[in-house]
Write a protein that holds these residues in place. Structure first.
Motif, PDB file in Angstrom:
ATOM      1  N   HIS A  60       1.011   7.609   3.821  1.00 23.78           N
ATOM      2  CA  HIS A  60      -0.147   6.496   3.915  1.00 23.78           C
ATOM      3  C   HIS A  60      -0.917   6.622   5.035  1.00 23.78           C
ATOM      4  CE1 HIS A  60      -2.087   2.969   3.269  1.00 23.78           C
ATOM      5  NE2 HIS A  60      -1.745   2.452   4.472  1.00 23.78           N
ATOM      6  N   SER A  65      -2.383  10.226  -1.247  1.00 24.71           N
ATOM      7  CA  SER A  65      -1.905   9.127  -0.056  1.00 24.71           C
ATOM      8  C   SER A  65      -1.523   7.787  -0.831  1.00 24.71           C
ATOM      9  CB  SER A  65      -3.205   8.757   0.854  1.00 24.71           C
ATOM     10  OG  SER A  65      -2.696   7.657   1.764  1.00 24.71           O
ATOM     11  N   ASP A  66      -0.532   7.270  -0.245  1.00 25.80           N
ATOM     12  CA  ASP A  66      -0.030   5.849  -1.031  1.00 25.80           C
ATOM     13  C   ASP A  66       0.975   5.943  -1.860  1.00 25.80           C
ATOM     14  OD1 ASP A  66      -2.206   4.973   0.560  1.00 25.80           O
ATOM     15  OD2 ASP A  66      -3.509   4.475  -1.032  1.00 25.80           O
ATOM     16  N   ALA A  69       3.113  11.379  -3.917  1.00 30.24           N
ATOM     17  CA  ALA A  69       1.911  11.539  -3.112  1.00 30.24           C
ATOM     18  C   ALA A  69       1.425  12.850  -3.316  1.00 30.24           C
ATOM     19  CB  ALA A  69       2.247  11.439  -1.490  1.00 30.24           C
ATOM     20  N   ASP A 119       0.762  -1.071  -0.065  1.00 29.64           N
ATOM     21  CA  ASP A 119       0.086   0.082  -0.048  1.00 29.64           C
ATOM     22  C   ASP A 119       0.853   1.235   0.028  1.00 29.64           C
ATOM     23  OD1 ASP A 119       0.981  -0.414   2.461  1.00 29.64           O
ATOM     24  OD2 ASP A 119      -1.088  -0.486   3.566  1.00 29.64           O
ATOM     25  N   HIS A 120       2.204   0.997  -0.420  1.00 23.44           N
ATOM     26  CA  HIS A 120       2.986   2.211  -0.711  1.00 23.44           C
ATOM     27  C   HIS A 120       3.126   2.404  -2.003  1.00 23.44           C
ATOM     28  CE1 HIS A 120       5.273   1.685   3.445  1.00 23.44           C
ATOM     29  NE2 HIS A 120       4.067   2.195   3.552  1.00 23.44           N
TER      30      HIS A 120
END
Length: 871
Positions: free
Chosen positions: A589, A180-181, A175, A123-124
């Motif tokens: 995140h 986000s992520d 980002a 999830d990065h």
């Protein structure tokens, strides 16, 4: 009219269960209902095959050398020259910094395999489809080798490969550009917008060992809508059998030698899972909107059912099922109040203890168990599973998603893109060949519904792009926009027999379906959040040689408050062929509602090889708080990259160094034993199986890390080879991750040594591939060599089972021949020489012949044949 089939990148996000489901269905329906009744076939558009880079920059570029950040471009043809039907597998073979493991015996993570980029968590990495954010999967893996445990990323397996035009991989923090992520990078799936024509494919394959048979049929077809529009339908159906790379466990063989019947051989089928009824569909369309722009819509539906084994349950020592943990067999009394005591069971009529236990090593043990099981009021698990059992874990996955919007030019310098998207990912868990031991004779063997999870998301984007003349060599590209998105994670309770405590719960028998206890109503629930964001992105050629860019983004979350991220980037062309580039970015995140609230029960291995019940509980649960659990907070990052590009006729070369520092990283905590009081509190809160828990874990922001590495990508035409066109390509990666905040002497440290080793060493530090392609007349050929560096596996997450595996080299090859201009036949092999990973030194403990997280997979060589018809 200007074509906008390659839309500028915009972030989408997450939604609510019922609303997102309806929205996704409406989007998919709109893709069909808006089609005109008449379509006009025209000559194929020669611009349809142009490469336009829309990832990493909001100025469209036509070469990776024009970008200040590293982007890889892979065509549909690049991806198709492999045997796997899975998009993640296809990318793994050609992107060295991207890793995805087979995840054998990993529960839900075996069917929704996490994908990592640059050594960070799944999830990065942000996943886009046609530039729009793809929703997350409903899975949060807890047993996938360490790096992916606790992450909630998208499900790439839902995307049909035949629907692709190309894949653009941004290897840089983004980002501020996308939200986000996007800490490690962005994977953008650009779907085919060819305005006419079609392709039909059929593929079969198998492993050299003769298992893992697979077949796939796929098709795509498009037609024009009016003068400039198009619609394209794509679909795939595939079926893949399970593979087995196992040896017989020592304890299972000992049971066979002792005369036990029906002991499975091998006890556990370590290998790749079976994928059945794997369906993937996609629709992509655009049509003029009458306002100087176009209306577009795209969406897909996918489903598959995945089967894989769990660990074997030994008939002579699985505590709470067959034995009491003190060397005796368990005998349950289904009618404890009738005054009749079962042989080997508790004396409910007097002492309340087992007066004459049946010892595991007693010579008459099996005979006494058989006599006890003949009494309908008595229960022994051996009567159901005389040789022990291996639960079969099943997971039916469904995924529906879509986006619709309008884009076009307001003036010759100002363009717009307004869109709405929604998606819903669901999983339905079931288990076969198991027991709820506490139900005794009333327990089913096959459990049809252990529970369901849904991840639902909705997103609205409004983006503007303006080219301002400010005196630079090129116009200053000013991009800005807003985004609203909402996501929801839902857990639905399973059937009562998967979680209820039966009459034998007080007699030492485990509660709930034993391998994956069902979700109880107390665990079930719906958890959601929303956020809004706004961004500004500037980029221009300040001079002919210098490109500068900056982006800033503000996001406000309903559960975490506000966050601002930014990015700076630059490219300086020292000569016409050579330039240096670099970026600096901050990122974050935000933990998802699922990560904040997920609960689940399963089994894990102790350091001495025993199976125990283990639980994942929210970090805010009192049992977690008692050992250091705290509310989760966003992970943050600071990253920079520095590299150079060389792009001449004889060679294209990029080399980029990256450095990513992260704080408050999210992972699973170490396992903690529960006191009797904590178990009682969990039971009272609805965790009925907690009475049997040996340990609990939870997600925690407990460490910082530094990840650095180098990416090298090179392509070269080999014009000196006569008789056709030949190209050479090379891609290499070095990545090193260090946990910078771990202190094993700190009594409040929530990480374990095992987890640190997994984070730092489970992925190989060095990976690379080199390939040669040759085309001539009616045939073509591909040869590729893959290198996987050394890695360390903590086998099945056990700190006592460390494997230091060596490096490996594999070879792939494919040969294609055009029987006619429209029909091509191709054959190929992956891991052509059938190289296998190092032998697992602990293989006789659990039965896995090879390390389960091997980056090259565990199946050895595979071969395939494909026929393709184009029209």
């Amino acid at each position: 009219m200007v074509s906008y089939h390659n839309s500028r990148s915009a972030a989408r996000s997450q939604k609510s269960y019922s609303y997102a489901t309806v929205s996704a269905l409406l989007v998919a329906t709109t893709c069909l209902s808006t089609l005109p009744t008449t379509a006009f076939a025209q000559a194929e558009d020669p611009a349809a095959e142009e490469t336009i880079i829309v990832t990493g920059s909001r100025r469209e570029a036509r070469s990776v050398a024009d970008l200040p950040a590293p982007v890889d471009i892979f065509s549909a043809e690049d991806l198709s020259r492999q045997g796997s039907p899975d998009v993640a597998n296809l990318l793994r073979q050609i992107v060295p910094s991207l890793n995805v493991n087979d995840n054998t015996i990993s529960g839900t993570a075996s069917g929704i395999r996490p994908v990592t980029l640059r050594g960070l968590s799944p999830d990065h990495t942000l996943v886009l489809v046609n530039g729009k954010r793809q929703h997350r999967a409903s899975d949060i893996p807890t047993f996938s080798g360490g790096i992916s445990d606790g992450a909630q990323g998208p499900d790439m397996a839902s995307i049909p490969a035949i629907a692709l035009k190309q894949v653009q991989v941004l290897r840089d923090g983004a980002a501020a550009q996308y939200g986000s992520d996007a800490i490690a990078g962005v994977v953008n799936f650009i779907m085919s917008d060819a305005p006419e024509g079609g392709t039909i494919q059929a593929k079969i394959g198998s492993t050299y060992k003769g298992d893992g048979d697979s077949y796939q049929v796929a098709a795509t077809w498009g037609t024009r809508l009016g003068e400039n529009g198009f619609v394209r339908f794509s679909g795939e159906y595939s079926d893949t059998d399970m593979t087995t790379r196992a040896v017989q466990r020592g304890d299972a063989q000992a049971l066979i030698d002792a005369g036990f019947e029906d002991v499975p051989t091998p006890a556990t089928r370590f290998g790749s899972p079976a994928f059945k009824d794997d369906i993937k569909t996609f629709v992509n369309m655009a049509v003029e909107n009458g306002l100087g722009g176009e209306f577009y819509a795209f969406g897909g539906y996918a489903q598959r059912t995945v089967y894989n084994d769990f660990f074997y349950r030994n008939a002579a020592d699985r505590q709470g099922v067959f034995t009491d943990g003190a060397g005796n067999y368990l005998v349950g009394d289904m009618t404890p109040d009738d005054g009749v005591t079962c042989d080997g069971g508790i004396d409910f009529g007097g002492t309340g203890i087992v007066n004459d236990p049946i010892g595991v090593n007693d010579p008459d043990a099996l005979a006494r168990l058989a006599a006890a099981s003949a009494n309908p009021n008595c229960f022994v698990a051996q009567n159901v599973h005389p040789g022990g059992y291996t639960p079969l874990f099943g997971n039916k996955i469904k995924d529906i998603y879509g986006s619709l919007g309008m884009r076009g030019d307001i003036t010759d310098k100002l363009s717009y893109d307004v869109s709405f998207g929604a998606g819903r990912h669901s999983m339905h868990i079931f288990v076969g060949n198991s027991l709820n031991p506490s139900l005794g004779t009333g327990s089913p063997v096959d459990f049809k519904n252990n529970g369901k999870r849904h991840q639902s998301e909705m997103v609205f984007n409004a983006d503007l792009n303006y080219a301002a003349d400010v005196g630079f060599h090129s116009p200053l590209n000013i991009a800005g926009g807003v985004q609203w998105h909402r996501e929801q994670f839902e857990v639905i309770a399973g059937d009562p027999e998967t979680y209820l405590a039966g009459v034998l719960a007080t007699q030492g028998f485990l509660v709930g379906e034993e391998s994956y206890p069902g979700y109880s109503p107390a665990i079930a629930g719906t958890f959601s959040r929303r956020n809004i964001s706004a961004y500004l992105d500037l980029e221009a050629n300040v001079t002919e040689a210098l490109v500068l860019g900056t982006a800033v983004r503000f996001e406000d979350f309903s559960d975490f408050g506000s966050k601002v991220t930014y990015k700076l980037s630059g490219l300086y062309n020292i000569t016409e062929d050579f330039g240096i580039r670099g970026t600096y970015a901050t990122g974050f995140h935000a933990p998802t509602p699922g990560q904040q609230n997920y609960s689940g029960l399963t089994t894990e291995l102790t350091t001495d090889g025993r199976l125990i019940q283990s639980g994942i509980i929210p970090a805010t649960n009192p049992a977690a708080v008692a050992v250091g659990g705290k509310p989760l907070k966003p992970e943050t990052s600071k990253s920079f990259s520095l590299g150079f590009v060389y792009d001449a006729g004889w060679l294209s070369l990029t080399v980029d160094y990256f450095n990513i520092k992260m704080k408050d990283r999210l992972t699973q905590s170490a396992s903690y034993a529960l006191t009797d009081e904590q178990k009682a509190a969990l039971v009272a809160a609805g965790y009925l199986s907690a009475v049997d828990l040996g340990s609990v874990r939870f997600f925690t922001n407990d460490f910082s890390s530094k990840t650095q590495g180098v990416d090298v990508v090179a392509t070269m035409p080999l014009d000196f080879i006569p008789g056709g066109k030949t190209n050479f390509s090379l891609a290499g990666n070095w990545t090193e991750t260090k946990v910078t905040s771990f202190d094993p002497t700190d009594p409040d440290e929530l990480l374990s040594v095992t987890r640190v080793l997994q984070l730092e060493k489970n992925l190989p530090r060095y990976r690379g591939n080199a390939s040669i392609t040759h085309t001539a007349d009616n045939w073509r050929a591909l040869a590729r060599v893959n290198y996987y560096g050394k890695y360390t596996e903590m086998h099945v997450n056990s700190g006592g089972l460390r494997i230091d595996a060596g490096s490996e080299i594999t070879f792939d090859a494919e040969l294609g021949y055009n029987i006619t201009p429209a029909i091509e036949l191709s054959v190929g092999a992956q891991n052509l020489l059938n190289n296998n990973p190092d032998i697992n030194p602990y293989r006789f403990i659990l039965g896995s012949k090879y390390p389960t997280t091997s980056p090259m997979g565990v199946n050895g060589g595979t071969y395939y044949a494909r026929v393709q018809f184009q029209f």
